[in-house]
Enzyme design. Structure first.
Site, PDB file in Angstrom:
ATOM      1  N   GLY A 176      -5.934  -3.801 -12.300  1.00 33.95           N
ATOM      2  CA  GLY A 176      -7.091  -3.867 -11.421  1.00 33.95           C
ATOM      3  C   GLY A 176      -6.477  -4.138  -9.850  1.00 33.95           C
ATOM      4  O   GLY A 176      -7.293  -4.236  -8.780  1.00 33.95           O
ATOM      5  N   THR A 177      -5.336  -3.326  -9.601  1.00 29.43           N
ATOM      6  CA  THR A 177      -4.819  -3.494  -8.498  1.00 29.43           C
ATOM      7  C   THR A 177      -5.475  -2.499  -7.520  1.00 29.43           C
ATOM      8  O   THR A 177      -5.800  -2.874  -6.161  1.00 29.43           O
ATOM      9  CB  THR A 177      -3.178  -3.126  -8.585  1.00 29.43           C
ATOM     10  N   THR A 185      -0.270  -5.839 -13.288  1.00 31.91           N
ATOM     11  CA  THR A 185      -1.128  -5.098 -12.178  1.00 31.91           C
ATOM     12  C   THR A 185      -2.320  -4.553 -12.526  1.00 31.91           C
ATOM     13  O   THR A 185      -3.025  -3.891 -11.732  1.00 31.91           O
ATOM     14  CB  THR A 185      -0.086  -3.913 -12.139  1.00 31.91           C
ATOM     15  N   LYS A 219      -1.757   6.191  -1.794  1.00 33.28           N
ATOM     16  CA  LYS A 219      -0.612   5.116  -2.347  1.00 33.28           C
ATOM     17  C   LYS A 219       0.242   5.705  -3.322  1.00 33.28           C
ATOM     18  O   LYS A 219       0.249   6.333  -4.009  1.00 33.28           O
ATOM     19  CB  LYS A 219      -1.810   4.181  -3.041  1.00 33.28           C
TER      20      LYS A 219
END
Length: 559
Positions: free
Chosen positions: A230-231, A228, A191
């Protein structure tokens, strides 16, 4: 007209489930943005049934963690066994574990139960950069990696798992992802959210069994928002759910990224907390998947609005029916589409009486007539693709933009493959000749109905305002999904092994096209629930296209 399903729709694979049962093993977040609360929202939003076993009770909010209470590991084991003794588990998502004992408990349970899909989001590094796990807990987590199918670390966590410094570039991140995947023989989602730049790339790195790796990158535009929280939890839970539905990691990542992008783009609408707020997990459901609520742009009391009325429900004659029609076509998505479907019922019923449809159903349609129809359909598909491409350009929401773009591509694939392969130049239909000329010049070979239908679809920029022109396009292209699905469902039931057009009729049973049609109808419902100008444009275009669908089938024999 023949249509191929959008890749953005997600019918279950042969080994998948339409509603998978997904267990989250993670800590809590009483503010609702992360942990099992975020997992359960993500699982539901992406089509699963969520369950949860709690590893830690966390006192936190949008500003950070205040304290953590870890229940005894034996109690976690009891939670896990209570679920697995009773419920078949299709996928597991693992989040915060915290201690070596908790991690070993989960590892032992996985070894016994062996769920078909396990996704691990390794919670190891705080936003500040501090390590969250002891040395023993980190060691236990690395052992757990041998029992998971996908691990989804952020860049600091990826570095910790490899005992290295965090990657500073995307190429460095991919290299670390390959080495982690090779070390533990598991898929890795790399990511790029911690990197800088306008893009937010993610990549799926999967060992190929021969010492190499299959790497699939899916990038999105970075969203400028502080909300953002808890993304990572949300994305990993969505990946577990969507893989259980599709059985394909690439399709899973593509769909999960599109969903997550929408949750980030609309996160500011929630206004939760004064720190880093949560993403908007259910925006897509609220926008497209629920019946409209009472209000100035919704159907009050569940009564059918009169098509063309200034306000919804002005002369509603009775309760809305949004169940699937007896003929097998997808159901309306709400009161507005139910009204429009009812308004066109008489015209649609007359399609079954047309000579072309009767002949195609009972097998008496001459081959030359079928060939003529294919030629006209090939011409139509090229214009239809242009209409959907324009809809994608004007779409106000990301998922709609992606849906129409995929539809345009698939229409062209249908044109280039299905029609050419069915008869080809040897069939004497002119399909090959039509497909070989530049786009736009093929209209010279079009019959009057085909030309009329295309002029109706491609009345480019009939409305000066993009939002109204988009509404017109959605209404215009929908009948080619919905009416075709309805007619096709009835024709497919007449199919049999000796039918001269058996393979063509088999295409009517494609569940992917049915799923794409449902998604398209949901988009239309959203458009119709807009203001009066948008609604009128969509209604007028939809009704006109239903008439053209009727006329196209009526002209499906040699002139």
């Amino acid at each position: 007209m023949e249509r191929i399903a959008s890749t953005e729709t997600l019918p279950p694979s042969d080994t998948g489930r339409s509603i998978p049962r997904v267990l989250s093993i993670a800590g809590t977040d009483p503010s609702g943005g992360a942990g099992i609360q975020a997992d359960l929202k993500s699982i539901a939003a992406t089509g699963g049934y969520g369950m949860a076993a709690v590893t830690a009770l966390v006192a936190q909010n949008t500003h950070g963690v205040r304290s953590v209470h870890t229940p005894p590991a034996d109690f976690l084991r009891q939670q896990l066994e209570a679920v697995s003794d009773d419920v078949v588990i299709d996928a597991v998502k693992i989040g915060m574990l915290g201690t070596a004992e908790v991690t070993q408990t989960v590892t032992g349970w996985l070894a016994e139960v062996r769920p078909p899909v396990v996704v691990l989001d390794p919670v190891m590094v705080a936003t500040s950069g501090d390590r969250l796990l002891s040395t023993g807990a980190e060691k236990a987590l690395r052992q757990l990696l041998h029992r998971v199918d996908l691990v989804t670390p952020n860049l600091p966590e990826l570095a910790v798992l490899l005992h290295e410094d965090p990657a500073q570039t995307w190429d460095q991140a991919l290299d670390q992802g390959r080495r982690l995947a090779g070390t533990y023989s598991t898929a890795v989602l790399v990511k790029g959210g911690h990197l800088t730049g306008d893009a937010a790339p993610d990549a799926l790195v999967v060992p190929d069994g021969g010492g190499g790796f299959a790497v699939t990158e899916v990038s999105s535009v970075r969203v400028a928002t502080k909300n953002t929280h808890g993304t990572g939890c949300s994305l990993s839970a969505a990946m577990a759910t969507l893989f259980a539905r599709t059985g394909n990691w690439v399709r899973t990542l593509t769909a999960a990224k599109a969903w997550l992008q929408e949750t980030l783009e609309t996160a500011d609408l929630l206004d939760v907390g004064t720190g880093h707020g949560p993403v908007n997990h259910f925006h897509g459901v609220w926008e497209r998947g629920l019946a409209p609520l009472p209000g100035p742009a919704a159907v009050p009391g569940g009564f059918l609005p009169t098509v063309g009325s200034e306000e919804p429900g002005a002369e509603g004659p009775g309760p809305v029916s949004t169940s699937a029609a007896p003929g097998g076509s997808p159901a309306p998505a709400g009161g507005w589409t139910a009204a429009l479907w009812k308004e066109t019922a008489g015209l649609r019923s007359r399609i079954d009486e047309l000579d072309f449809v009767r002949g195609l159903g009972d097998g008496s349609l001459p081959q030359e007539s079928f060939g003529f129809y294919l030629t006209q359909d090939a011409i139509y598909l090229r214009g239809y693709a242009r209409a959907m491409a324009r809809a994608s350009e004007l779409a106000p929401r990301l998922q709609e933009q992606v849906f129409w773009a995929a539809g345009a591509r698939n229409a062209l694939e249908a044109e280039l493959d299905l029609h050419r392969n069915w008869l080809g130049p040897a069939g004497g239909t002119g399909v090959e000749q039509v497909l070989s000329v530049p786009a736009g010049t093929d209209v010279a070979a079009a019959g009057p109905v085909t030309r009329g239908y295309l002029e109706h679809l491609l009345a480019r920029d009939r409305y000066a305002e993009d939002r109204i022109e988009y509404a017109r396009l959605v209404g215009a292209v929908l009948p080619c999904f919905w009416v075709y699905a309805e007619v096709g469902a009835r024709l497919q039931r007449l199919n049999h092994t000796a039918h001269p057009h058996r393979e063509w009729l088999d295409t009517y049973a494609d569940p992917g096209f049915a799923a794409a049609t449902e998604q398209a109808v949901a988009i239309l419902e959203t458009v119709l629930a807009g203001d009066v100008a948008e609604r009128r444009a969509a209604q007028e275009a939809f009704t006109g296209s239903v008439q053209w669908e009727h006329d196209f089938f009526a002209a499906g024999t040699l002139p």
